[in-house]
Design an enzyme around this catalytic site. Structure first.
Site, PDB file in Angstrom:
ATOM      1  N   ASN A 161     -74.782  29.608 -12.323  1.00 28.74           N
ATOM      2  CA  ASN A 161     -75.129  29.521 -13.632  1.00 28.74           C
ATOM      3  C   ASN A 161     -75.542  28.015 -14.374  1.00 28.74           C
ATOM      4  O   ASN A 161     -74.574  27.387 -14.620  1.00 28.74           O
ATOM      5  CB  ASN A 161     -74.160  30.230 -14.575  1.00 28.74           C
TER       6      ASN A 161
ATOM      7  N   ARG B  28     -78.437  32.786 -12.181  1.00 28.11           N
ATOM      8  CA  ARG B  28     -78.702  33.288 -13.621  1.00 28.11           C
ATOM      9  C   ARG B  28     -80.025  32.721 -14.112  1.00 28.11           C
ATOM     10  O   ARG B  28     -80.025  31.617 -14.186  1.00 28.11           O
ATOM     11  CB  ARG B  28     -77.390  33.175 -14.522  1.00 28.11           C
TER      12      ARG B  28
ATOM     13  N   HIS C 250     -78.489  38.602 -22.565  1.00 28.54           N
ATOM     14  CA  HIS C 250     -77.420  39.333 -22.132  1.00 28.54           C
ATOM     15  C   HIS C 250     -77.449  40.539 -21.230  1.00 28.54           C
ATOM     16  O   HIS C 250     -76.497  41.342 -21.040  1.00 28.54           O
ATOM     17  CB  HIS C 250     -76.185  39.672 -23.190  1.00 28.54           C
TER      18      HIS C 250
ATOM     19  N   GLY D 132     -65.820  37.943 -25.276  1.00 26.06           N
ATOM     20  CA  GLY D 132     -64.778  37.486 -25.736  1.00 26.06           C
ATOM     21  C   GLY D 132     -64.140  38.106 -27.006  1.00 26.06           C
ATOM     22  O   GLY D 132     -62.880  38.387 -26.991  1.00 26.06           O
TER      23      GLY D 132
ATOM     24  N   GLU E 184     -70.416  39.407 -15.573  1.00 25.24           N
ATOM     25  CA  GLU E 184     -71.773  38.876 -15.407  1.00 25.24           C
ATOM     26  C   GLU E 184     -71.881  38.304 -13.924  1.00 25.24           C
ATOM     27  O   GLU E 184     -72.957  38.591 -13.083  1.00 25.24           O
ATOM     28  CB  GLU E 184     -72.327  37.959 -16.333  1.00 25.24           C
TER      29      GLU E 184
HETATM   30  P1  AMP Z   1     -67.531  34.349 -24.948  1.00 24.28           P
HETATM   31  O1  AMP Z   1     -68.573  33.907 -25.641  1.00 24.28           O
HETATM   32  O2  AMP Z   1     -67.679  35.908 -24.390  1.00 24.28           O
HETATM   33  O3  AMP Z   1     -66.616  33.451 -23.957  1.00 24.28           O
HETATM   34  O4  AMP Z   1     -66.505  34.445 -26.242  1.00 24.28           O
HETATM   35  C1  AMP Z   1     -65.924  33.533 -27.116  1.00 24.28           C
HETATM   36  C2  AMP Z   1     -65.196  33.983 -28.267  1.00 24.28           C
HETATM   37  O5  AMP Z   1     -64.282  35.133 -27.963  1.00 24.28           O
HETATM   38  C3  AMP Z   1     -64.502  32.707 -28.918  1.00 24.28           C
HETATM   39  O6  AMP Z   1     -65.419  31.863 -29.444  1.00 24.28           O
HETATM   40  C4  AMP Z   1     -63.411  33.547 -29.675  1.00 24.28           C
HETATM   41  O7  AMP Z   1     -64.036  33.686 -30.891  1.00 24.28           O
HETATM   42  C5  AMP Z   1     -63.446  34.948 -28.934  1.00 24.28           C
HETATM   43  N1  AMP Z   1     -62.145  35.158 -28.552  1.00 24.28           N
HETATM   44  C6  AMP Z   1     -61.638  34.850 -27.204  1.00 24.28           C
HETATM   45  N2  AMP Z   1     -60.195  35.381 -27.168  1.00 24.28           N
HETATM   46  C7  AMP Z   1     -59.920  35.892 -28.458  1.00 24.28           C
HETATM   47  C8  AMP Z   1     -58.783  36.666 -29.017  1.00 24.28           C
HETATM   48  N3  AMP Z   1     -57.625  36.486 -28.182  1.00 24.28           N
HETATM   49  N4  AMP Z   1     -58.969  36.936 -30.248  1.00 24.28           N
HETATM   50  C9  AMP Z   1     -59.995  36.984 -30.891  1.00 24.28           C
HETATM   51  N5  AMP Z   1     -61.148  36.523 -30.493  1.00 24.28           N
HETATM   52  C10 AMP Z   1     -61.089  35.871 -29.189  1.00 24.28           C
END
Ligand code: AMP
Length: 401
Positions: free
Chosen positions: A10, A94, A183, A333, A387
């Site tokens: 990626n 990707r 996505h 996340g 992914e």
């Molecule tokens: P991603 O882009 O899928 O990696 O998601 C990242 C985002 O997930 C971060 O900016 C957080 O806001 C959120 N996140 C990760 N862990 C947690 C958690 N335990 N509780 C709430 N939000 C989370």
């Protein structure tokens, strides 16, 4: 010896994330990340998963993507997983934007490279970096099949009524202005995993997928095919995100230019980097926002309220688009971890069918699971997205063995 390994790359503008998987049982052999390519302080983080060797981190000067991949190859070779191994079957890349040209994963040849290049005007930030990764990997192993897996491909099944903006058709077509969605690899994986969780085939169910990460998008999936998604020409449209505004009246832009004297680039930065949760309350991490709400912080509460309001509107809209909904799936996340977001997004929607069991919602787990009470008309699921596994699976399926 049968080649069963797939390397997933990626490539971003200044980073390369990678995973090496063995497709006999979909296990990960190594994962890693090269950061700050071409910048001060570039570094590599590599974790072999074969014999619990532990993470190795190195600060090394990495001038470009070629140097990054060379460093990755060296790390993998140290673990006996070198890229020259006959066990490596293919490299899966990707690629963010496949436009209307690529509706499925595609084995890369010169014509495919040229088409990805032709799409740069609609993905100026992403496609050039993806291309650098592909060119470097091809130079390293010219004999090996390389496969492009596109973020947009899953959404190419959207009907014209969902994919077109209501603007002059000739102008839209001249500049390829339409809703592509992003996505897609995650929406494809999660919609299928949700069907499996319900004990059904993907063709038997209608699912709303909510991919809530730092970037966020929703999709309506009917019988395994995407019929609508919230991102558009670019990943700026749709839900409120970590730093992006999502939907906005386009006239806000004219207003900021005419009345605010702002330039196109300033507004681009405003809407992509300084808006969404960070623009509203100064934080884009949902953990921090949640903590602030618990302390009675009104700005955090307002930001959360706007985030949830938009999410609810999309859930309602996609219930209407699909007619019958079998499941709503949360992923990425925020979706996988923030019970508060899941509860708030579905609160009051019981008349439409979904319901959340508070105890099930509070459970923390890495497994795909249902959080709706038994017998709910619309099941609610939490499905960790993967992914890289999806890219590896799609890549491996195209390789002659
Ligand atoms: P991603 O882009 O899928 O990696 O998601 C990242 C985002 O997930 C971060 O900016 C957080 O806001 C959120 N996140 C990760 N862990 C947690 C958690 N335990 N509780 C709430 N939000 C989370």
């Amino acid at each position: 010896m049968t080649a069963t390994r797939v390397l997933v790359l990626n490539s971003g503008s200044s980073s390369v994330k990678y995973q090496l998987l063995d497709m006999r049982d979909s296990t990960r052999l190594a994962v890693g990340l090269v950061e700050r390519i071409g910048e001060q302080g570039s570094r590599l983080k590599h974790t072999p998963l074969t014999d619990g060797g532990g993470t190795r981190e190195r600060s090394v000067a990495i001038a470009d993507h070629a140097a990054a991949l060379k460093a990755v190859a060296e790390e993998l070779a140290r673990d006996g997983l070198g890229l020259d191994s006959p066990e490596l079957a293919a490299i899966g890349h990707r690629v963010v934007h496949g436009g209307q040209s690529f509706t499925e994963p595609t084995v890369i040849d010169d014509a495919v490279l040229a088409e990805i290049e032709r799409l740069i005007p609609v993905a100026p930030l992403h496609n050039p970096a993806n291309l650098m990764g592909i060119r470097t990997a091809r130079a390293l192993r010219p004999d090996l099949p390389q496969v492009a897996v596109f973020d947009t491909a899953f959404h190419t099944t959207m009907p014209e009524s969902a994919a077109r903006y209501a603007i002059d058709v000739a102008t839209a077509d001249a500049y390829r202005v339409r809703r592509y969605g992003f996505h897609g690899t995650s929406h494809a994986y999660v919609s299928r995993a949700t069907a499996a969780l319900l004990g059904k085939a993907p063709e038997e169910v209608n699912v709303i997928v909510l991919h809530l990460g730092n970037g966020a998008s929703a999709s309506a999936v009917r019988a395994g095919r995407c019929v609508d998604t919230s991102m558009g020409l670019t990943p700026l449209e749709g839900l409120v995100m970590g730093t992006r505004s999502g939907d906005i009246d386009p006239a806000v832009i004219f207003h900021l230019m005419r009345v605010g004297g702002m330039s196109t680039d300033e507004i681009d930065t405003l809407l992509n980097k300084k808006s969404g949760l960070i623009g509203l309350c100064g934080d884009n991490d949902m953990r921090e926002i949640s903590r602030r709400i618990d302390e009675g912080d009104e700005r955090a509460e307002l930001a959360f309220g706007i985030y949830i309001h938009r999410l609810k509107k999309y859930i309602g809209a996609y219930c209407a688009v699909l007619g019958r909904v079998d499941a709503i799936a949360f992923t990425a996340g925020v979706g996988e971890n923030a019970a508060r977001v899941r509860q708030a997004a579905l609160a009051g929607l019981e008349p439409l069918g979904p319901a959340v069991d508070a105890d099930l919602n509070a459970v923390r787990s890495d497994e795909a699971r249902l959080i709706s009470p038994a017998g709910a008309r619309v099941a609610v699921a939490v499905v960790p997205t993967d992914e890289e596994l999806e890219i590896a699976t799609q890549t491996y399926a195209l390789v002659d063995r």
